[in-house]
Design an enzyme around this catalytic site. Structure first.
Site: not given
Ligand code: UDP
Ligand code: MG
Length: 139
Positions: A50, A127
């Site tokens: 991440y 990834e």
């Molecule tokens: N996440 C979190 N808080 C936030 C935004 C994201 O804990 O405010 C976590 C959540 O598990 C998410 C991951 O971080 O799936 C990666 O964030 P991203 O914005 O890339 O979202 P995704 O692509 O997974 O929808």
């Protein structure tokens, strides 16, 4: 265009015995499961996965969550699979996710949202390479 995406059945979903249900949805969609394995990351490995989020306030908590138990990682292949998988997942926040999506049905909160999916060809390439070797990706 046939493409590949990286999916993760996150530790919250694995611990709640949702692995089979999620894989069933993938097969129902016609996604080809090119590779699949159950792994447990260290916290530093989760941070590396991440790394794009390293400046975000949720980064430390997210890495701890993702290293907190085993996960199931998959490479899915198919026509337009990156977007189709994101559509099946639903919005990041389960409370905002469309009815019938995985996150709406099974997610707990914005962090514990059961599933990860690559959001672009570039992120899919990074990834998949981070979690699988070439030998594991036989056509
Ligand atoms: N996440 C979190 N808080 C936030 C935004 C994201 O804990 O405010 C976590 C959540 O598990 C998410 C991951 O971080 O799936 C990666 O964030 P991203 O914005 O890339 O979202 P995704 O692509 O997974 O929808
Ligand atoms: Mg993302």
């Amino acid at each position: 265009m046939i493409e590949r995406t990286l999916a993760i059945i996150k530790p919250d979903a694995v611990s709640r015995h949702l692995t089979g249900e999620i894989i069933k949805r993938y097969e129902h969609q016609g996604f080809k499961i090119l590779a699949i394995k159950r792994i447990k990351l260290t916290k530093s490995q989760a941070e590396g996965f991440y790394y794009v989020h390293k400046q975000r306030p949720f980064f430390d908590s997210l890495a701890s969550f993702m290293a907190g138990g085993p996960m199931v990682v998959l490479v899915l292949e198919g026509e337009d699979v990156i977007k189709r998988h994101r559509d099946l997942m639903g919005a990041t926040n389960p409370k905002e996710a469309v009815k019938g999506t995985l996150r709406q049905e099974f997610g707990t909160d914005i962090e514990h949202n059961v599933i990860h999916g690559s959001d672009s060809r570039e992120s899919a390439q990074f990834e998949i390479g981070y979690l699988f070797s070439g030998l594991e990706l036989q056509p």
